[in-house]
Design a protein around this motif. Structure first.
Motif, PDB file in Angstrom:
ATOM      1  N   THR A 122       5.794  -1.307  -3.746  1.00 43.01           N
ATOM      2  CA  THR A 122       7.229  -1.381  -3.469  1.00 43.01           C
ATOM      3  C   THR A 122       7.525  -0.942  -2.043  1.00 43.01           C
ATOM      4  O   THR A 122       8.341  -1.550  -1.346  1.00 43.01           O
ATOM      5  N   ARG A 123       6.851   0.118  -1.614  1.00 42.48           N
ATOM      6  CA  ARG A 123       7.068   0.649  -0.265  1.00 42.48           C
ATOM      7  C   ARG A 123       6.665  -0.373   0.798  1.00 42.48           C
ATOM      8  O   ARG A 123       7.406  -0.623   1.750  1.00 42.48           O
ATOM      9  N   ILE A 124       5.489  -0.950   0.627  1.00 44.40           N
ATOM     10  CA  ILE A 124       5.029  -1.946   1.597  1.00 44.40           C
ATOM     11  C   ILE A 124       5.986  -3.133   1.617  1.00 44.40           C
ATOM     12  O   ILE A 124       6.382  -3.611   2.695  1.00 44.40           O
ATOM     13  N   GLU A 125       6.373  -3.573   0.442  1.00 47.27           N
ATOM     14  CA  GLU A 125       7.257  -4.731   0.342  1.00 47.27           C
ATOM     15  C   GLU A 125       8.581  -4.500   1.073  1.00 47.27           C
ATOM     16  O   GLU A 125       9.053  -5.355   1.820  1.00 47.27           O
ATOM     17  N   TYR A 144      -2.392   1.763   4.655  1.00 45.72           N
ATOM     18  CA  TYR A 144      -3.190   0.825   3.854  1.00 45.72           C
ATOM     19  C   TYR A 144      -3.939  -0.097   4.817  1.00 45.72           C
ATOM     20  O   TYR A 144      -3.851   0.035   6.039  1.00 45.72           O
ATOM     21  N   ASP A 145      -4.671  -1.017   4.237  1.00 46.23           N
ATOM     22  CA  ASP A 145      -5.308  -2.018   5.094  1.00 46.23           C
ATOM     23  C   ASP A 145      -5.047  -3.395   4.504  1.00 46.23           C
ATOM     24  O   ASP A 145      -4.719  -3.512   3.317  1.00 46.23           O
ATOM     25  N   SER A 159      -0.776  -4.919  11.183  1.00 46.15           N
ATOM     26  CA  SER A 159      -0.598  -3.620  11.851  1.00 46.15           C
ATOM     27  C   SER A 159       0.438  -2.764  11.136  1.00 46.15           C
ATOM     28  O   SER A 159       0.276  -1.546  11.012  1.00 46.15           O
ATOM     29  N   LYS A 160       1.495  -3.394  10.685  1.00 44.14           N
ATOM     30  CA  LYS A 160       2.556  -2.655   9.979  1.00 44.14           C
ATOM     31  C   LYS A 160       2.021  -2.077   8.673  1.00 44.14           C
ATOM     32  O   LYS A 160       2.292  -0.921   8.339  1.00 44.14           O
ATOM     33  N   ILE A 161       1.234  -2.863   7.963  1.00 42.85           N
ATOM     34  CA  ILE A 161       0.636  -2.373   6.708  1.00 42.85           C
ATOM     35  C   ILE A 161      -0.308  -1.209   7.004  1.00 42.85           C
ATOM     36  O   ILE A 161      -0.322  -0.199   6.284  1.00 42.85           O
TER      37      ILE A 161
END
Ligand code: 9UX
Length: 72
Positions: free
Chosen positions: A19-22, A66-67, A59-61
């Motif tokens: 959810t955070r990444i999204e 995370y990768d 890069s944002k991820i």
């Protein structure tokens, strides 16, 4: 021009991670839509390639701890 890309996402361990990444991806300039799936450890994004790039998204991820890697 809008471009679609699928990514493998590494390091997500709970639903809050995806959810955070999204949320962060969907706030990026040039992002049309981003969905992150915890179960399949993947993400699908559509973005305006005049503004955004695969490298910027990855890069944002990574900034979030995370990768990610583009699926080929
Ligand atoms: Mo869940 Mo992800 O507590 O970094 S948010 S593991």
């Amino acid at each position: 021009r809008n471009e679609k890309m699928d990514l493998d996402v590494f390091g997500m361990t709970c639903a809050a991670c995806s959810t955070r990444i999204e949320k962060v991806l969907n706030k990026m300039d040039g992002m049309v839509s981003a969905t992150v799936n915890l179960a399949t450890e993947s993400a699908s994004v559509e973005f305006n390639s005049a503004v955004l790039s695969a490298d910027k998204i990855i890069s944002k991820i990574q900034d979030l701890g995370y990768d990610a890697k583009e699926k080929v």
